[in-house]
Design an enzyme around this catalytic site. Structure first.
Site, short mmCIF file in Angstrom:
data_model
loop_
_atom_site.label_atom_id
_atom_site.label_comp_id
_atom_site.label_asym_id
_atom_site.label_seq_id
_atom_site.Cartn_x
_atom_site.Cartn_y
_atom_site.Cartn_z
N PHE A 1 1.61 6.32 -5.07
CA PHE A 1 1.24 4.90 -5.21
C PHE A 1 0.21 4.58 -4.14
CE2 PHE A 1 1.14 0.43 -4.45
CZ PHE A 1 1.07 -0.09 -5.74
N ASP B 1 -2.28 7.98 3.57
CA ASP B 1 -2.09 6.58 3.22
C ASP B 1 -0.83 6.10 3.95
OD1 ASP B 1 -1.45 4.13 2.18
OD2 ASP B 1 -1.92 4.66 0.10
N LYS C 1 -0.89 -3.85 4.97
CA LYS C 1 0.42 -4.49 5.04
C LYS C 1 0.74 -5.06 6.43
CE LYS C 1 2.29 -2.81 0.83
NZ LYS C 1 2.23 -1.53 0.15
#
Ligand code: PLP
Length: 404
Positions: A142, A227, A256
């Site tokens: 993802f 990531d 985030k």
């Protein structure tokens, strides 16, 4: 306009694109690990907006930095310099040990920017023939929702009817270094991977995997792009999840929690070579690196370190994991996690994880199912031992029921 739960949900359903199916709670306020719904019920947030609110809801120091900066200067675009960007660069580089920084907004934009940068590096530094660059990614990845990214997703829902997609990506199984070895060609410019696959259900790779990956990337002059948008900034009990593996990425992606949940802020961090290939006019973003984002991110990074949140994530994560392992329930197939990135995988016969999340809501816990049978648990990093123990009581009460 009335604002009962029923009315708000009906209005959302009427006007909104239906690309989410939230748990039926309408939140209006947050503080630390807690959130409150519009009826005044309090919940322990065990999702933290997918790890964006790691510093806790409405952290007072991040709030103060945001309000102060918002009253002074919010956006200049990169056509002019602003007095926050240099300080943001300096502080994030010092924190992460990086040489170059590219500021963006959403996580997906950081991923896209890294893809563009490693391709350019491949052509201009590695010497790959133009248009031939290959990037290797993992099954069940993802990395976000843009067209470039969903094109190399292996999830049918994520990709379905959004094509045609960009070429240049090769997919291998996660956790399999031999597969990486076999997939690398002279045209391979990068391996893009999550240190722990979050959306896939908190999948932790076998010990030694990333050491082998690092060696293969170095031996073949392939950029290792980690990531860390979800795993980074303390979530796993270390600043970066790569530190558990004893390796360093060539390119690290953060997002985030980089803003503590106040504002979309992401960054591509790299050695000198990769981001060094970008020249004026070749990449950009109107909001990327804006003074408000920089001020918020600076405060978000500062409180993470100053308030010991990373160490707390390690300590409370270990306590939470052990407590989950101690729950004796037939519904539980596996419990796993690192730091405060945790998951309970249910037996398929136990029924859909969403039912358990809805039952947890009734106990004052907000958690989110992923992939039908997994409950993901990721509270803010400021959670205390007492709060962990209380949460464990609620999990035990729900997981020992059969909700199939
Ligand atoms: C959330 C996430 C992204 C995408 O971030 P957005 O801000 O939603 O675009 C990318 N990679 C990982 C690992 C993520 O968890």
């Amino acid at each position: 306009m009335s604002s009962s739960v029923i009315d708000l949900l009906a209005t959302e359903a009427r006007f909104g694109a239906q690309n989410y199916q939230p748990i039926g709670v309408v939140l209006t306020r947050g503080e630390g690990v807690w959130v409150w719904d519009i009826e005044g019920n309090r919940y322990l947030d065990c999702l933290s907006a997918y790890s964006a609110v790691s510093q806790g809801h409405c952290h007072p120091k991040i709030l103060a930095a945001m309000v102060e900066q918002a009253g002074r200067l919010t956006l200049t675009s990169r056509a002019f310099h602003n007095d926050q960007l240099a300080l943001f660069y300096e502080e994030i580089a010092a924190l992460t040990g990086s040489h170059k920084v590219l500021p963006m907004n959403s996580g997906a934009e950081a991923v896209e920017s890294a893809i563009k940068s490693v391709r350019k590096w491949g052509y201009e530094v590695k010497g790959v023939a133009d248009g031939q660059a290959e990037i290797i990614v993992c099954a069940d990845n993802f990395h976000g929702r843009t067209l470039g990214i969903v094109g190399f997703s292996t999830d049918a829902e994520t990709r379905g009817h959004f094509g045609p997609f960009a070429p240049g990506f090769k997919i291998i199984p996660f956790g399999d270094a031999a597969a990486l070895d076999a997939a690398i060609t002279p045209n391979t410019v990068a391996f893009l991977v999550e240190p722990i696959q979050g959306e896939a259900g908190v999948i932790i790779p076998p010990a030694g995997y990333f050491k082998a990956v690092r060696e293969l990337c170095t031996a073949n002059n392939v950029m290792l792009v980690l990531d860390e948008i979800q795993t980074g900034l303390g979530r796993t009990g270390k600043l970066l999840a790569e530190q558990h593996e004893g390796i360093e990425a060539d390119v690290t992606l953060l997002g985030k929690a980089l803003s503590g949940g106040f504002y979309p802020v992401s960054a591509v961090l790299s050695n000198n070579d990769v981001l060094g290939t970008l020249r004026p006019g070749q990449h950009g973003s109107t909001f990327g690196g804006n003074p408000l984002a920089c001020a918020v991110a600076r405060a978000a990074m500062r409180v993470l370190v100053e308030e010991g949140m990373i160490e707390n994530a390690a300590a409370q994560g270990a306590r939470f994991l052990q407590g989950l392992k101690d729950i004796r329930a037939n519904t539980i197939r596996d419990v796993r996690g690192r730091g405060l990135m945790l998951a309970v995988e249910l037996h398929p016969e136990a029924g859909h994880a969403r039912r358990y999340c809805e039952a947890l809501q009734g106990k004052g816990i907000l958690a989110k199912d992923t992939h039908e049978h997994t409950i993901r648990i990721a509270p803010p990093l400021v959670i205390t031992g007492d709060q962990v123990d209380w949460a464990l009581e609620q999990f035990a009460a729900i997981l020992t029921q059969d909700l199939s």
